[in-house]
Design a protein around this motif. Sequence first.
Motif, PDB file in Angstrom:
ATOM      1  N   LEU A   1       0.825  -1.214   0.000  1.00 52.94           N
ATOM      2  CA  LEU A   1       0.000   0.000   0.000  1.00 52.94           C
ATOM      3  C   LEU A   1       0.859   1.263   0.000  1.00 52.94           C
TER       4      LEU A   1
ATOM      5  N   THR B   1     -11.149   8.334  -3.115  1.00 51.12           N
ATOM      6  CA  THR B   1     -10.424   7.433  -2.214  1.00 51.12           C
ATOM      7  C   THR B   1     -11.284   6.240  -1.821  1.00 51.12           C
TER       8      THR B   1
ATOM      9  N   ILE C   1     -11.557   3.788  -4.752  1.00 51.54           N
ATOM     10  CA  ILE C   1     -10.321   3.019  -4.974  1.00 51.54           C
ATOM     11  C   ILE C   1     -10.134   1.959  -3.896  1.00 51.54           C
ATOM     12  N   ILE C   2     -10.431   2.338  -2.618  1.00 55.91           N
ATOM     13  CA  ILE C   2     -10.283   1.367  -1.528  1.00 55.91           C
ATOM     14  C   ILE C   2     -11.253   0.199  -1.726  1.00 55.91           C
TER      15      ILE C   2
ATOM     16  N   PHE D   1       0.025   6.968  -6.598  1.00 52.59           N
ATOM     17  CA  PHE D   1      -1.049   7.945  -6.345  1.00 52.59           C
ATOM     18  C   PHE D   1      -0.544   9.342  -6.012  1.00 52.59           C
TER      19      PHE D   1
ATOM     20  N   ALA E   1      -6.249   2.609   3.832  1.00 54.14           N
ATOM     21  CA  ALA E   1      -6.855   1.270   3.870  1.00 54.14           C
ATOM     22  C   ALA E   1      -6.111   0.340   4.828  1.00 54.14           C
TER      23      ALA E   1
ATOM     24  N   THR F   1     -10.092  -2.025  -4.493  1.00 50.40           N
ATOM     25  CA  THR F   1      -8.959  -2.833  -4.020  1.00 50.40           C
ATOM     26  C   THR F   1      -9.443  -4.001  -3.172  1.00 50.40           C
TER      27      THR F   1
ATOM     28  N   GLN G   1       0.980   4.053  -2.870  1.00 45.77           N
ATOM     29  CA  GLN G   1       0.677   5.451  -2.561  1.00 45.77           C
ATOM     30  C   GLN G   1       1.815   6.371  -3.005  1.00 45.77           C
TER      31      GLN G   1
ATOM     32  N   LEU H   1      -4.914   6.042  -0.912  1.00 46.78           N
ATOM     33  CA  LEU H   1      -5.206   4.617  -0.740  1.00 46.78           C
ATOM     34  C   LEU H   1      -4.627   4.050   0.556  1.00 46.78           C
TER      35      LEU H   1
END
Lengths: 271, 167
Positions: B14, B153, B156-157, B22, B38, B160, B18, B35
């Motif tokens: 992650l 966000t 995307i989470i 991101f 998460a 995922t 990031q 992200l």
Amino acid sequence: MKELFAFIEKHSFILLFFVLQIISFILIVNFNEPQKSQYGAVSTAFQGKLHSVTHKITQYFYLEFANRRLVEENAKLYENQEFSQYDNAVNSSVVEDTEYEQQYEYIPAKVLNNSINKIQNFIVINKGWKQGIQKNMAVICPTGIVGVVVRTSQHYSLIMTVLNTNFKVSTRFKNSGFYGSLSWSGQNYKLATLEEIPLHAVIKNGDTLVTNSYSNLFPSGIMVGTVESFYQNDNFFSADVLLSTDFKRLDYVYVVKDLFKKERQNLEGAE
Amino acid sequence: MEFVGKYIIRFVVLMLLQILVFNNIPAIGMISPYLYVAFILLLPVSMSPSLVLLMAFATGFIIDLSINSLGVHASAMTMMAVFRPKILDIMAPRIGYEANNEPLMSVFGFGWAARYTLACVAIHHIMLYFCFTFTVENISFMFVKVLINIILTVLIILITEKFVIKK
């Protein structure tokens, strides 16, 4: 102490949160320029506010001290005041000129004693012959005539005011020039009586009266008062005159010193 | 040990996503999904709140180091972590959580996961933007920006979770 630990243990989660937030906050304002300047502006304003508030509070506790100090200071100032000291100086100003020659000098003086409710009223001023004051000098104040010096001592003078049945002064109408004799009837401290106005004089209420130079006492043109009302009395007009000088509030007066007086007296006496 | 290893791998992946992906979106300034939150969101329910708090602070701090904004993400993450137990409490199923429950979509369903993620991310982003600006000026513009990023966000989470993180 035991309770403190118990408290910390009980609220460890929230306390940890606050510790971490404070650390974050310190990091933010120390390592990020925009936030730093923002924080600076806010904290400066806050400090200013805080300072003014604490100053207000602490000031209150110093009030008594400040008060005592002010009282002492006041007493000192009173001692230095004019009324605490005798003024030896003669503050007359003399104009040096070739075209105009100084005829009158003015000696400022403070009124020490004053009366308005008798038939013969006198005032006492704090200047005497030591400052050059002599008998029969005129006394005026910024709003009008006051009286005439009748007796002097070293430091004081006695002045017969307009409010005295023995006082007489020659006055004239400022606009028409007719003259009459002003005296006081002994009743109202605001009103005097103007007599011997010729019948052909044109007068109306509100006319201004000033001194004239016939009397060899006052300088010409000093304000006396205004006509309140008038009436016919035998072959003359008489008028009630509202005096321009407020004798109830006399404070500072000027003694008029006529430098040519003796000359005129000699001339008139010789006639 | 296997349990801890799973989280370490998740953390590293992650963080790398990031920092490397991101944080380098071209439309930076307007769109910046985070992200990495998460990782904290998906920690086990039964985990000590204080430990989660410390981990959240550490995670945020590392992100701060990577984008040179010391303290900003750390503050937002601790703010989110302090509310996480409360949110979990409110959203607890009728029978309560089981031991070793993870707040995953595959466990509690899409609706639950969406609400849980939205609540946490909203707290995080609001705090984050406050720490970035330190003012309440331009509040309407900031509100729009924060709203867009929260939605982004959360999406995307959830994606995922749906396709990558399985039980």
